[in-house]
Each structure stands twice: as C-alpha cells, then as structure tokens.
Scaffold this active site. Structure first.
Site, PDB file in Angstrom:
ATOM      1  N   HIS A 282       0.817  -1.206   0.000  1.00 45.18           N
ATOM      2  CA  HIS A 282       0.000   0.000   0.000  1.00 45.18           C
ATOM      3  C   HIS A 282       0.856   1.264   0.000  1.00 45.18           C
ATOM      4  O   HIS A 282       0.888   2.037   0.966  1.00 45.18           O
ATOM      5  CB  HIS A 282      -0.962  -0.017   1.190  1.00 45.18           C
ATOM      6  CG  HIS A 282      -2.158  -0.867   0.951  1.00 45.18           C
ATOM      7  ND1 HIS A 282      -2.999  -1.304   1.957  1.00 45.18           N
ATOM      8  CD2 HIS A 282      -2.669  -1.384  -0.197  1.00 45.18           C
ATOM      9  CE1 HIS A 282      -3.965  -2.043   1.432  1.00 45.18           C
ATOM     10  NE2 HIS A 282      -3.779  -2.107   0.139  1.00 45.18           N
TER      11      HIS A 282
ATOM     12  N   HIS B 164      -0.299  -8.545   1.067  1.00 49.56           N
ATOM     13  CA  HIS B 164      -1.443  -8.718   1.968  1.00 49.56           C
ATOM     14  C   HIS B 164      -2.142 -10.060   1.773  1.00 49.56           C
ATOM     15  O   HIS B 164      -3.045 -10.404   2.535  1.00 49.56           O
ATOM     16  CB  HIS B 164      -2.463  -7.596   1.746  1.00 49.56           C
ATOM     17  CG  HIS B 164      -1.901  -6.231   1.942  1.00 49.56           C
ATOM     18  ND1 HIS B 164      -1.486  -5.445   0.897  1.00 49.56           N
ATOM     19  CD2 HIS B 164      -1.652  -5.522   3.064  1.00 49.56           C
ATOM     20  CE1 HIS B 164      -1.019  -4.305   1.360  1.00 49.56           C
ATOM     21  NE2 HIS B 164      -1.100  -4.324   2.674  1.00 49.56           N
TER      22      HIS B 164
ATOM     23  N   CYS C 236       2.972 -11.804   3.021  1.00 50.77           N
ATOM     24  CA  CYS C 236       3.803 -11.675   4.219  1.00 50.77           C
ATOM     25  C   CYS C 236       3.663 -12.927   5.081  1.00 50.77           C
ATOM     26  O   CYS C 236       2.563 -13.462   5.259  1.00 50.77           O
ATOM     27  CB  CYS C 236       3.356 -10.451   5.013  1.00 50.77           C
ATOM     28  SG  CYS C 236       4.095 -10.333   6.656  1.00 50.77           S
TER      29      CYS C 236
ATOM     30  N   GLU D  80      -6.074  -7.694   3.451  1.00 51.67           N
ATOM     31  CA  GLU D  80      -5.487  -8.718   4.321  1.00 51.67           C
ATOM     32  C   GLU D  80      -6.581  -9.479   5.060  1.00 51.67           C
ATOM     33  O   GLU D  80      -6.581 -10.718   5.108  1.00 51.67           O
ATOM     34  CB  GLU D  80      -4.537  -8.074   5.338  1.00 51.67           C
ATOM     35  CG  GLU D  80      -3.992  -9.066   6.362  1.00 51.67           C
ATOM     36  CD  GLU D  80      -3.305  -8.404   7.546  1.00 51.67           C
ATOM     37  OE1 GLU D  80      -3.515  -8.855   8.684  1.00 51.67           O
ATOM     38  OE2 GLU D  80      -2.550  -7.434   7.328  1.00 51.67           O
TER      39      GLU D  80
ATOM     40  N   THR E 262      -2.799  -8.057  11.262  1.00 50.63           N
ATOM     41  CA  THR E 262      -1.393  -7.931  11.685  1.00 50.63           C
ATOM     42  C   THR E 262      -1.049  -6.532  12.165  1.00 50.63           C
ATOM     43  O   THR E 262      -0.132  -6.364  12.972  1.00 50.63           O
ATOM     44  CB  THR E 262      -0.439  -8.300  10.538  1.00 50.63           C
ATOM     45  OG1 THR E 262      -0.710  -7.464   9.410  1.00 50.63           O
ATOM     46  CG2 THR E 262      -0.576  -9.752  10.147  1.00 50.63           C
TER      47      THR E 262
ATOM     48  N   SER F 253       5.439   0.384   4.204  1.00 54.84           N
ATOM     49  CA  SER F 253       5.579   0.278   2.749  1.00 54.84           C
ATOM     50  C   SER F 253       6.261   1.501   2.132  1.00 54.84           C
ATOM     51  O   SER F 253       6.268   1.658   0.913  1.00 54.84           O
ATOM     52  CB  SER F 253       4.198   0.102   2.095  1.00 54.84           C
ATOM     53  OG  SER F 253       3.537  -1.022   2.607  1.00 54.84           O
TER      54      SER F 253
END
Length: 289
Positions: free
Chosen positions: A44, A83, A105, A135, A172, A272
């Site tokens: 992102h 994500h 991730c 996500e 997360t 990011s």
C-alpha cells in the site's frame, strides 16, 4: 531545526520481501518474454506501485478475476501481493494455469494457517480488523465460522455463546493498546475465548517508537500511502500524544506554515514507504528553514 527519526520506521520484512520477489521473478532468465502481473497493489504505497509499473509489471485486479473480465492467459505469471488474497482467487488462478508466486507476508500466512487449524479443532473464530482491508478479506475467506469486529465496541455487540469455544485472531497491523483492551474485556467476561496475539512484531515496535517520539518533538510527520492501514495507525497514535501531527505521501504535501516556531521535527514512515521518499522529505524540510 532538528529532524529526529523514529527508532523503527519504513520498510518491514514483508514489504521488502515482496518487492525483492518481484524483481527476482522479472530478472529470471526462464521468465523472459512472459507477461508478469501483480495482484492488486503489491504493497500500500503509490510510489512503489508506480515504480513497478514503470518496470513493466502489469496489475490485475481481484474484482476482474472474479467477474471473468481479466486478460490472464495460460503461462502468464501472477505475483500475489504482500497482503495475500482469498481462497477463491487462488482457485481461479490455478484454473487459469498461470504461474503463481506468493509474496504474502509470512505473518499474514501464519494467521491464515492458524485460523484453519483452530476451526479444524472446533473453535469458532472472532477476528478483529478492518472488514474492507484486503489482508482481512483474504484471511477470513479460508474460514467457515468467522465473525469480524473492527473494534472493542463491535466486539461487545457480538453474541458469544457460552457453550462454544472461540479463538480470537487479529489483523497484523492492529494497534497493540487496542488489543490489550480487548484482551482485558474478554478475560473478564468470556473465559471461553482463546486469545492468540498475532500482531506483527514490526508493527508493534513501530507503534511504540512513534509514541515515544511524538512526546519528544514539536511536530511529527508520518509518511505513507493513502490506503496503508499501518501508516494510518501510526498517525492515530502520534495524534493522541501530539496534535501537531501530519500524514503525507511525499515532499509535495509539506506546507511551510506547519514549521513556524517548531524546533524539533519528528518523522516516521509506514511499513511500505521507501527510504528515498523519506530522504526527499527531510531535504525539503531543511530547505524550508
């Protein structure tokens, strides 16, 4: 004027790994001439996505795959964003016989696996996170008995059956202090909820670092993408301690009047955000005063 960086900021392990995978795939000799797609925004951050586009990476959106409106062909390469994505998208990509490289991730993957494991053991899942975040959408798609709550207030409205066993999982990037309040509430009211703290370690130390810095400076700048969940949380944390907090994408968003009478300027960046963007911002600030 003094510029002070947060102790922990910028690229996290998951973002760095996703970007590295993209360039590794594109530079592999066996992929020469193949069309390489990224599923949605790899991370992102608009600058990262723009740079990947300049390098020849194409973007394919989930909604187009679901609607059968994509241009994917057998043998194309699709890189799953950091994500992650939904179980249905994975199925459709396999049916299209494209090559899949999964840059999800590892922390997201672990939560997804835990959700599946806990459901198989008979637990219903309570998931704390943003219902609209990719996500969250991706993780919960692998479950069958999942209730999603955005915060403690929504959790309090949830009907928790005392005769069932539940497992609490989280996005997360959830704010650690919000999680502590949720834990306290559940421990005092619902002993049949097993709480698994899966907040990303990188997220936690960045949140702690911005809180510490916000208390020390005259103003604080948070750098990150418009759609970045972890960046927004850094901004919210800083604002709660320092009202002179600003969220920007790059140096063009800076305003001279913010710096009037300010001596100590704090800066942090979302997971990011590329280092070069932060450096440009620091140079721009030094040019203001």
């Amino acid at each position: 004027m003094e510029i002070i960086r947060a102790k922990h900021m910028g690229f996290c392990f998951g973002v760095a790994g996703a970007i590295k995978m993209c360039y590794k795939v594109s530079s592999d000799e066996k992929n020469r001439g193949k069309r390489i797609y990224i599923l949605g925004m790899l991370v992102h951050n608009e600058h990262v996505v723009s740079e990947l586009s300049k390098q020849g990476f194409k973007i394919v959106e989930e909604r187009d795959i679901l609607a059968g409106k994509d241009e994917l062909q057998k043998g194309d390469i699709v890189i799953i964003r950091a994500h992650g994505t939904s179980e249905r998208i994975f199925q459709l990509l396999k049916e299209k016989e494209v090559e899949i490289y999964d840059a999800t991730c590892i922390f997201v993957t672990q939560i997804r696996k835990t959700l599946v494991d806990m459901e198989s053991q008979g637990y219903d899942i309570i998931f704390i996170g943003d219902k609209e975040h990719p996500e969250v959408k991706g993780i919960i798609s692998f479950g069958n008995r999942v209730s999603v709550c955005s915060d403690l207030d929504e959790l309090k409205e949830l009907e928790i059956d005392p005769n069932k066993e539940y497992c609490l999982l989280t996005q997360t990037t959830l704010n650690k202090k919000k999680l502590e309040k949720i834990k306290s509430y559940l421990e005092n009211t619902h002993q049949n909820v097993k709480i698994l703290d899966k907040v990303c370690g990188a997220t936690q130390v960045r949140q702690e670092a911005v809180e510490e810095l916000a208390k020390q400076v005259d103003m604080l700048i948070v750098v990150g993408g418009k759609t970045s969940s972890n960046t927004k949380k850094l901004y919210d944390i800083s604002m709660s301690f320092n009202p002179n907090t600003y969220l920007i994408q790059d140096e063009t968003d800076l305003k001279d009047e913010w710096f009037e009478g300010k001596k100590k300027i704090g800066i942090t960046a979302g997971a990011s955000t590329p280092e070069e963007i932060v450096i440009k911002i620091e140079n721009q600030i030094r040019g203001i005063h």
